[in-house]
Design an enzyme around this catalytic site. Structure first.
Site, PDB file in Angstrom:
ATOM      1  N   LYS A   1      44.864  51.254  35.350  1.00 23.98           N
ATOM      2  CA  LYS A   1      45.565  49.771  35.083  1.00 23.98           C
ATOM      3  C   LYS A   1      46.389  49.998  33.625  1.00 23.98           C
ATOM      4  O   LYS A   1      45.325  50.641  32.759  1.00 23.98           O
ATOM      5  CB  LYS A   1      44.717  48.546  34.858  1.00 23.98           C
ATOM      6  CG  LYS A   1      45.218  47.388  34.167  1.00 23.98           C
ATOM      7  CD  LYS A   1      44.275  46.500  34.318  1.00 23.98           C
ATOM      8  CE  LYS A   1      44.696  45.080  33.328  1.00 23.98           C
ATOM      9  NZ  LYS A   1      43.714  44.319  33.270  1.00 23.98           N
TER      10      LYS A   1
ATOM     11  N   SER B   1      45.548  40.039  35.483  1.00 24.84           N
ATOM     12  CA  SER B   1      45.923  40.579  35.325  1.00 24.84           C
ATOM     13  C   SER B   1      46.067  41.606  35.259  1.00 24.84           C
ATOM     14  O   SER B   1      47.497  42.847  35.659  1.00 24.84           O
ATOM     15  CB  SER B   1      45.986  41.292  33.355  1.00 24.84           C
ATOM     16  OG  SER B   1      44.924  41.508  33.127  1.00 24.84           O
TER      17      SER B   1
ATOM     18  N   SER C   1      40.069  38.635  35.771  1.00 23.51           N
ATOM     19  CA  SER C   1      40.935  39.377  36.309  1.00 23.51           C
ATOM     20  C   SER C   1      41.270  40.845  37.070  1.00 23.51           C
ATOM     21  O   SER C   1      42.322  41.675  36.933  1.00 23.51           O
ATOM     22  CB  SER C   1      42.200  40.477  34.977  1.00 23.51           C
ATOM     23  OG  SER C   1      42.599  38.755  34.093  1.00 23.51           O
TER      24      SER C   1
END
Length: 505
Positions: free
Chosen positions: A148, A217, A241
């Site tokens: 990420k 996210s 998330s």
């Protein structure tokens, strides 16, 4: 592919290995993870041979939008094959590149990178030279990991989904990334994130339906793993998330106890509650990667009993949609039919206050952690993130202190309830419903919030599908620090739902 005529013989080996694991042999415990991963792959491939699934597609159906968008890429099987040399690393990367060429333009899960595959092949060649002896290879040898884009990675810029210059955000490589490299993993690339891991979404789409969000996210990480572009990816969770996007994308997401995986080298949103988490396609993959990432991971023998499960009834559960609650009741029925004890309790009667305290804590932390960046580059922040920071600036010191105490108090109340009713796990819907239409938002993390606030280890597994074929997951939360129990119990819980999932395709 495992032949059916081999399966019965291997099953007897698996049973024997289970007994040795219970006796405490660590090497046999590693072996059982590999075997269990192989058996899950065999179950999936047997469905393919019966025509339920198209070639190598996990959830492909007669609906055109599913055609070759989701691929079977389990971590444990890939890691074992690469490590012992059954899978050639160069050929494996060739296959992933061909897959990415077709799928990635549609789902947009990866941050663009010039020369990605040239870099990967160079790093793979260096790794192969370093570990020419297959008996000496580390556990994640050659495994490409999505990261990420809020984690710093040496050699790659950190953009964090924002227009703030990457040079201003630069920092030392994240501890989690370094741990993965030491275990033999390759950094596949950066995956798309919402801005600073908050709510402003990127372009990523759900591989199950390109008109829907993959969640956030950790949007790119979840979508990339679901599509089989990489067998494992790092994410973060400040509210929901990891757990929510895993549920939306029909894969497994694991958020350990707060602080169990180092957040060093991570651009923070809220240091008080930021968790590092991980995505794989099945629970065997989580069991393989958790010891690499989690500090002080303990090797446990295979469980000889089913955990007792608590259901948090009342206002908390009412936050889910009617359809999600109806599906959840059916999921509970399946667990009870499989021999699980399910106890209903009202433990979040003040859920609105918990939600409010958590949101205030995130906002106040964001205002503090982003103070210097926001002062200089505030005009480059999205409206959504700017509102969060401005709200955080208005939070009083007394409110911040109360919110921070609330984490420990909630953790203690949940532990007391578990002790009183002899519970091992909590179970709940992993999201208020399936992935919503549109990519302008990432869905509501409200079902994940209290477990994150308390910092409890939580795992989500695919449990059923909607009439449209969209995944629905359940999340299981355990006692603080009991991450190992949560992971080992997740295998059987996932298996309870797996046959129905394949039958529904």
């Amino acid at each position: 592919m495992i032949r059916d005529d081999c399966l019965n013989n291997n099953l007897s080996v698996l049973i024997g290995v289970r007994h040795l694991c219970r006796a405490g042999s660590r090497s046999y415990c590693v072996a059982i993870l590999i075997l269990e991963g192989i058996f899950r792959v065999h179950r999936l491939r047997s469905q393919i041979s019966k025509g339920a699934l198209c070639h190598r597609g996990v959830y492909a159906s007669s609906k055109e939008r599913y055609d070759r968008m989701l691929y079977d890429e389990p971590l444990a099987a890939a890691a074992d094959g690469l490590r012992v040399g059954r899978i050639d690393l160069e050929a494996y990367l060739d296959e992933l590149e061909q897959r990415a060429d077709v799928i990635e333009p549609k789902i947009q899960s990866l941050v663009s990178e010039d020369g990605r595959w040239k870099r990967l092949r160079k790093e793979a060649a260096e790794l192969s030279d370093r570990y020419s002896d297959s008996t000496d290879r580390p556990p994640l040898y050659g495994i490409p990991v999505g990261v990420k884009d809020v984690f710093h990675v040496d050699g790659l810029p950190t953009r964090a989904g924002t227009d703030v210059p990457s040079e201003a955000l630069a920092g030392d490589e994240a501890a989690a990334v370094t741990s993965l490299r030491r275990a033999g993993a390759l950094v596949f690339g950066k995956t798309v994130t919402t801005e600073f891991a908050h709510f402003d979404p990127g372009p990523t789409r759900n591989p199950h339906d390109l008109e829907r969000t993959p969640g956030g996210s950790s949007s790119g990480s979840a979508a990339a793993v679901a599509a089989g572009l990489c067998p494992v990816a790092l994410g973060t969770q400040t509210i929901g998330s990891v757990i929510r996007p895993a549920a939306f994308c029909g894969i497994v997401g694991f958020k350990p106890s707060y602080g169990r995986i180092s957040s060093e080298g991570l651009i923070p949103l809220s240091k008080s509650v930021d968790h590092v988490g991980v995505f794989t396609q099945d629970t065997a993959g989580i069991a393989l990667i958790a010891p690499v990432l989690c500090e002080g991971w303990r090797s446990l023998s295979a469980s000889i009993r089913k955990p007792s499960i608590g259901v948090p009834d009342g206002p908390y559960l009412e936050q889910a949609s009617d359809d999600a609650r109806n599906a959840f009741e059916s999921q509970l029925d399946r667990l009870q039919s499989a021999g699980y004890d399910v106890v209903r309790l009202t433990v979040f009667d003040s859920i609105d206050e918990i939600n409010d305290r958590h949101e205030r804590l995130v906002a106040s932390d964001a205002a503090l952690d982003h103070e210097l960046w926001y002062d200089e580059y505030g005009e480059l922040y999205s409206d959504e993130t700017s509102r969060l920071i401005e709200d955080g600036k208005k939070t009083t010191a007394a409110e911040i202190a109360k919110s921070r105490r609330s984490r420990i108090e909630l953790r203690a109340r949940l532990a007391e309830a578990m002790n009183q009713h002899d519970l091992d796990l909590w179970i709940a819907p992993a999201a208020p419903g399936p992935a919503p239409v549109g990519i302008e938002t990432t869905g509501d993390p409200i079902m994940n919030l209290p477990w994150t606030h308390a910092g409890l280890p939580t795992i989500t597994v695919p449990a059923s599908r909607t009439n449209e074929g969209l995944p629905l997951g359940v999340q299981c939360a355990g006692r603080f620090g009991a991450d190992e129990d949560v992971v080992r119990w997740s295998h059987d819980i996932a298996d309870v739902f797996s046959e129905q999932l394949y039958a529904e395709v």
